[in-house]
Structures are given as structure tokens and as C-alpha cells.
Design a protein around this motif. Structure first.
Motif, PDB file in Angstrom:
ATOM      1  N   ARG A  82      76.170 -33.481  57.440  1.00 34.99           N
ATOM      2  CA  ARG A  82      75.404 -33.105  56.251  1.00 34.99           C
ATOM      3  C   ARG A  82      75.328 -34.267  55.261  1.00 34.99           C
ATOM      4  NH1 ARG A  82      77.247 -27.697  53.322  1.00 34.99           N
ATOM      5  NH2 ARG A  82      78.921 -29.050  52.609  1.00 34.99           N
ATOM      6  N   ARG A 174      67.069 -23.741  39.916  1.00 33.87           N
ATOM      7  CA  ARG A 174      67.995 -24.739  40.440  1.00 33.87           C
ATOM      8  C   ARG A 174      67.279 -25.824  41.241  1.00 33.87           C
ATOM      9  NH1 ARG A 174      71.601 -26.501  44.608  1.00 33.87           N
ATOM     10  NH2 ARG A 174      70.124 -25.715  46.139  1.00 33.87           N
ATOM     11  N   LYS A 184      73.392 -32.170  49.266  1.00 37.93           N
ATOM     12  CA  LYS A 184      74.565 -32.037  48.407  1.00 37.93           C
ATOM     13  C   LYS A 184      74.662 -33.282  47.538  1.00 37.93           C
ATOM     14  CE  LYS A 184      78.984 -29.756  48.836  1.00 37.93           C
ATOM     15  NZ  LYS A 184      78.578 -28.436  48.346  1.00 37.93           N
ATOM     16  N   TYR A 189      73.852 -30.538  40.392  1.00 43.10           N
ATOM     17  CA  TYR A 189      74.875 -29.910  39.556  1.00 43.10           C
ATOM     18  C   TYR A 189      74.697 -30.306  38.092  1.00 43.10           C
ATOM     19  CZ  TYR A 189      77.310 -27.990  43.541  1.00 43.10           C
ATOM     20  OH  TYR A 189      77.630 -27.242  44.643  1.00 43.10           O
ATOM     21  N   GLU A 220      70.295 -19.084  45.739  1.00 46.34           N
ATOM     22  CA  GLU A 220      71.757 -19.112  45.811  1.00 46.34           C
ATOM     23  C   GLU A 220      72.317 -19.237  44.406  1.00 46.34           C
ATOM     24  OE1 GLU A 220      73.530 -22.660  47.499  1.00 46.34           O
ATOM     25  OE2 GLU A 220      71.656 -23.747  47.358  1.00 46.34           O
ATOM     26  N   GLY A 222      74.895 -21.784  41.809  1.00 42.95           N
ATOM     27  CA  GLY A 222      74.969 -23.228  41.634  1.00 42.95           C
ATOM     28  C   GLY A 222      75.705 -23.927  42.765  1.00 42.95           C
ATOM     29  N   GLY A 223      76.636 -23.232  43.410  1.00 44.07           N
ATOM     30  CA  GLY A 223      77.440 -23.904  44.428  1.00 44.07           C
ATOM     31  C   GLY A 223      77.892 -23.032  45.576  1.00 44.07           C
ATOM     32  N   ALA A 224      77.191 -21.924  45.815  1.00 45.37           N
ATOM     33  CA  ALA A 224      77.568 -21.057  46.933  1.00 45.37           C
ATOM     34  C   ALA A 224      76.346 -20.275  47.413  1.00 45.37           C
ATOM     35  CB  ALA A 224      78.673 -20.086  46.512  1.00 45.37           C
ATOM     36  N   ASN A 225      76.314 -19.992  48.704  1.00 46.98           N
ATOM     37  CA  ASN A 225      75.220 -19.201  49.300  1.00 46.98           C
ATOM     38  C   ASN A 225      75.538 -17.712  49.181  1.00 46.98           C
ATOM     39  OD1 ASN A 225      74.233 -21.228  52.250  1.00 46.98           O
ATOM     40  ND2 ASN A 225      74.123 -21.690  50.080  1.00 46.98           N
ATOM     41  N   LEU A 244      71.056 -24.977  49.834  1.00 50.46           N
ATOM     42  CA  LEU A 244      71.983 -25.917  50.479  1.00 50.46           C
ATOM     43  C   LEU A 244      72.584 -25.244  51.720  1.00 50.46           C
ATOM     44  CD1 LEU A 244      75.116 -27.054  50.785  1.00 50.46           C
ATOM     45  CD2 LEU A 244      73.430 -28.718  50.044  1.00 50.46           C
ATOM     46  N   SER A 246      75.103 -24.155  53.600  1.00 53.07           N
ATOM     47  CA  SER A 246      76.557 -24.002  53.528  1.00 53.07           C
ATOM     48  C   SER A 246      77.167 -23.948  54.922  1.00 53.07           C
ATOM     49  CB  SER A 246      76.883 -22.709  52.769  1.00 53.07           C
ATOM     50  OG  SER A 246      78.172 -22.234  53.081  1.00 53.07           O
ATOM     51  N   ILE A 247      78.227 -24.714  55.113  1.00 49.79           N
ATOM     52  CA  ILE A 247      78.941 -24.704  56.394  1.00 49.79           C
ATOM     53  C   ILE A 247      79.720 -23.396  56.527  1.00 49.79           C
ATOM     54  CG2 ILE A 247      80.787 -25.849  57.715  1.00 49.79           C
ATOM     55  CD1 ILE A 247      79.750 -28.495  56.254  1.00 49.79           C
ATOM     56  N   THR A 248      80.242 -22.912  55.410  1.00 46.23           N
ATOM     57  CA  THR A 248      80.946 -21.621  55.434  1.00 46.23           C
ATOM     58  C   THR A 248      79.977 -20.519  55.866  1.00 46.23           C
ATOM     59  OG1 THR A 248      82.133 -22.450  53.495  1.00 46.23           O
ATOM     60  CG2 THR A 248      82.476 -20.131  54.082  1.00 46.23           C
ATOM     61  N   GLY A 284      81.334 -20.272  50.252  1.00 46.91           N
ATOM     62  CA  GLY A 284      81.426 -21.723  50.144  1.00 46.91           C
ATOM     63  C   GLY A 284      82.860 -22.127  50.446  1.00 46.91           C
ATOM     64  N   THR A 285      83.083 -23.418  50.586  1.00 49.44           N
ATOM     65  CA  THR A 285      84.411 -23.919  50.939  1.00 49.44           C
ATOM     66  C   THR A 285      85.488 -23.494  49.940  1.00 49.44           C
ATOM     67  OG1 THR A 285      83.482 -25.793  52.105  1.00 49.44           O
ATOM     68  CG2 THR A 285      85.732 -26.049  51.291  1.00 49.44           C
TER      69      THR A 285
HETATM   70  C1  PLP Z   1      78.578 -27.143  48.717  1.00 50.87           C
HETATM   71  C2  PLP Z   1      77.572 -26.100  48.359  1.00 50.87           C
HETATM   72  C3  PLP Z   1      77.570 -24.824  48.961  1.00 50.87           C
HETATM   73  C4  PLP Z   1      78.639 -24.379  49.911  1.00 50.87           C
HETATM   74  O1  PLP Z   1      78.671 -25.117  51.085  1.00 50.87           O
HETATM   75  P1  PLP Z   1      79.962 -25.134  52.007  1.00 50.87           P
HETATM   76  O2  PLP Z   1      79.636 -26.134  53.062  1.00 50.87           O
HETATM   77  O3  PLP Z   1      80.136 -23.775  52.561  1.00 50.87           O
HETATM   78  O4  PLP Z   1      81.110 -25.533  51.144  1.00 50.87           O
HETATM   79  C5  PLP Z   1      76.558 -23.950  48.611  1.00 50.87           C
HETATM   80  N1  PLP Z   1      75.607 -24.281  47.715  1.00 50.87           N
HETATM   81  C6  PLP Z   1      75.570 -25.494  47.120  1.00 50.87           C
HETATM   82  C7  PLP Z   1      74.495 -25.786  46.144  1.00 50.87           C
HETATM   83  C8  PLP Z   1      76.551 -26.444  47.422  1.00 50.87           C
HETATM   84  O5  PLP Z   1      76.524 -27.623  46.814  1.00 50.87           O
END
Ligand code: PLP
Length: 341
Positions: A82, A174, A184, A189, A220, A222-225, A244, A246-248, A284-285
Motif C-alpha cells: 500500500r 474528506r 495513506k 488528515y 468512512e 477520518g481513519g477507519a472503514n 482508503l 483498510s487492511i483490517t 482499522g489497525t
Molecule cells: C489507515 C486508515 C484506515 C485503516 O486502515 P488499516 O490498514 O486497517 O489500518 C482507514 N481509513 C483511513 C483514512 C486510513 O488512513
């Protein structure tokens, strides 16, 4: 190896300086050999591309101590890939994926005392990032970069079990269609901080962003799906080119479908569908899965039947499985665990 003597359950999600960081610099068209260094400070030119035009990408992953004392990382190859793609979109020289994995091994081994012990609920957060160090004043990609990988121990995201959160539908957007929402990068952010602070000031835990073009589909936070569960137990996750990847989320969809016999759908999700879902969560992670109890828009409040007390049963089952794989209690799909030491 002796672990650091920290109150692991209570360290929170904060930066704490550890012993070593991995650094490699791009200069004259190539990456240097890279090394572990002691200095946690970065000295760069006042006109560096990161400072002027925000040319930066990053990643986030974790290392875990297993019951036998060994240390592993969860799917770091996905982060390497990624970040490679993020760098290309930002006109930065991508860091070779094989070297990314070697850097994970090196930096985690060098900070092994900081990897929280098995059963503490804490983990070692690994933050790889890359930024433009060469000076630019006219707008163009820099010609020098630094790749850096730092580590910091982080506590369990939820102390005493995950409590469902309340989310508001943001008045802000966003990510634009055909923009940078799928990579990413710190820039995504920086521009979301105002929405984030506004949501908190209004008493909400997070923002739900809608698609910028029509404001009818769920994107989503700001930082998680997002994850949703329908009344008939199907796991649904929104699909859009500006989310984004997300790997999770991708891991969860795979586990649900292939290990738990849960039907999954990755498709556009209309905001108007939300009221029909049984459970909702973020993934998310950092938190793996955070349950969402309520979504509040200007017009309405949607309360999911799973309630405000605990995670819904389908998401809980998925959560237990993925965290079990990460902790070595459950055998995961082949290649998901990288053994470090
Ligand atoms: C990092 C991130 C995620 C979560 O991704 P993971 O790989 O699961 O940690 C989701 N949305 C955004 C905008 C991110 O930056």
C-alpha cells in the motif's frame, strides 16, 4: 530478553520514544543502504518539500508478542504494497517492498524490549513514513526523501471492553472523487482535523463522511472503514474509489467469508440504508473493530439495534477471530503472520 517495566494496560495511544528507528535516504536517484539509528529527531532544510507542499505518505501496523515469547507482525506485506502505491500517487520514489519487510524485522528486533508482553492487550505500533527532504519552492516533487520507520508501544484501545460510540455525519468532505482519499497520506488528515475537532466539540466521537459528489453514499471516518451487519447476518462494507483500502477491513471480509461462513458484500452503501442495519462498526489497525451505536445527522438519529452497551454478536465473533489470529491463539490464513524473532 527483558521487557521494559511499563504499566502496559495503561500506556494509552501516545508516542513514547523507543531505542532505535530505521532510516534510509533517497539521494541522487537511489535509496541508500539504510540503518538503525538512535536519534529520534529529524533535521531537514527549511525549504524541504514536506514543509512546503506536504509531500508525505505513511503506514501503520503492529507487532505482537505471542504466548511462547516470539514476536510477529500481522500482514506487513500489505502495508509495504500500500505504501508503494501511495508513494507513486504522490510522485515519490516508492520504497522497495522487500526492504520494507526487512526494515520491519530490524526495527522490531532492535526494540524487542518495547513489544508489550503476551496477554497485556498492548502492542508495538509500527509507523513507517516517507517525506520529501529536498528543498523546493517552485511547485514540483522534491529530489530527496527520507524513509523512516519508528515504533512506539500502545495500550489496549478499549480498557474494559469496547463501548459503542456515537458518530455524526460531517458537514465537511474528506475526499474528492479522483482525489487522494484512497492513499495513506498525511494531507488527508491535515484537512480533516477541523472536522474532527468540531465533531468532538459537539460531543461526538467520530465523523462519518459521505461521498463528496452526491452526499448520498457512506464513505468512512477520518481513519477507519465502516462495517455493517444486515438483519439476515450479511457483513457489508462500503465500496468507493475514495475510501482508503483498510487492511483490517480486507482481512475481516476474508475471515468472515472463509472462516466463519458469513456472507459478505463490498458495495456502495447508501446513507438511507443505515436504518436497516442491525450492527455497525469501524475497523482499522488501531482499534481493530470499534462498535458504533448511533449515527446522528442533521435530520435524524439512527440507533442500531445492537445497542449502546456492547459490540453486536456478529462483529464480536469476527473481532475475536481476527484478534485471536494476531495473538497466535487461532491459526489464520497462510502468509498472514510474519515471524520476526
Ligand atoms: C489507515 C486508515 C484506515 C485503516 O486502515 P488499516 O490498514 O486497517 O489500518 C482507514 N481509513 C483511513 C483514512 C486510513 O488512513
Amino acid at each position: 530478553m527483558e521487557k521494559k517495566n511499563l504499566d502496559w494496560a495503561n500506556i494509552g495511544f501516545n508516542y513514547r520514544v523507543t531505542d532505535k528507528r530505521y532510516v534510509s535516504n533517497w539521494k541522487d536517484g537511489k535509496w541508500d543502504d539504510g540503518a538503525l539509528i538512535d536519534d529520534p529527531n529529524v533535521t531537514i532544510n527549511e525549504c524541504a518539500g514536506i514543509l512546503q507542499y506536504c509531500q508525505e505518505v505513511f503506514e501503520g501496523l503492529k507487532a505482537y508478542t505471542w504466548e511462547d515469547g516470539s514476536i510477529v507482525a500481522f500482514r506487513p506485506d500489505m502495508n509495504a504494497e500500500r505504501m508503494f502505491n501511495s508513494a507513486k500517487r504522490m510522485e515519490m520514489p516508492p520504497f522497495p517492498q522487500e526492504r520494507f519487510l526487512e526494515a520491519v524485522d530490524e526495527v522490531v528486533k532492535a526494540n524487542a524490549a518495547w513489544v508489550p508482553p503476551y496477554g497485556s492487550g498492548a502492542t508495538l505500533y509500527i509507523r513507517p513514513y516517507m517525506f520529501a527532504t529536498g528543498p523546493v519552492i517552485g511547485v514540483k516533487p522534491s529530489d530527496e526523501y527520507q524513509f523512516r520507520m519508528i515504533t512506539t508501544p500502545v495500550g489496549p484501545y478499549f480498557k474494559g471492553g469496547a463501548k459503542p460510540i456515537t458518530i455524526c455525519v460531517s458537514e465537511f468532505d474528506r475526499a474528492a472523487p479522483h482525489g487522494t482519499g484512497h492513499i495513506k497520506a498525511g494531507l488527508n488528515y491535515a484537512m480533516s482535523l477541523h472536522a474532527h475537532v468540531t465533531a468532538h466539540a459537539n460531543g461526538f466521537d467520530e465523523n462519518m463522511y459521505l461521498d463528496a459528489a452526491t452526499r448520498t453514499y457512506v464513505e468512512e471516518t477520518g481513519g477507519a472503514n465502516f462495517l455493517f451487519v444486515t438483519k439476515d447476518g450479511t457483513l457489508v462494507s462500503p465500496k468507493s474509489d475514495s475510501i482508503l483500502p483498510s487492511i483490517t477491513r480486507r482481512s475481516i471480509m476474508y475471515i468472515a467469508e472463509n472462516m466463519l461462513g458469513i456472507k459478505t458484500e463490498h458495495r456502495p452503501v447508501k446513507f438511507s440504508e443505515l436504518k436497516d442495519f442491525e450492527e455497525a462498526g469501524l475497523c482499522g489497525t488501531a482499534a481493530v473493530i470499534s462498535p458504533v451505536g448511533r449515527v446522528v445527522s442533521k435530520e435524524e438519529t439512527i440507533s442500531f439495534p445492537a445497542g449502546m452497551e456492547k459490540m453486536g454478536p456478529v462483529l464480536q465473533k469476527i473481532y475475536d477471530t481476527i484478534t485471536g489470529i494476531q495473538a497466535g491463539r487461532i491459526e489464520g490464513p497462510e502468509g498472514w503472520i510474519r515471524r520476526i524473532c
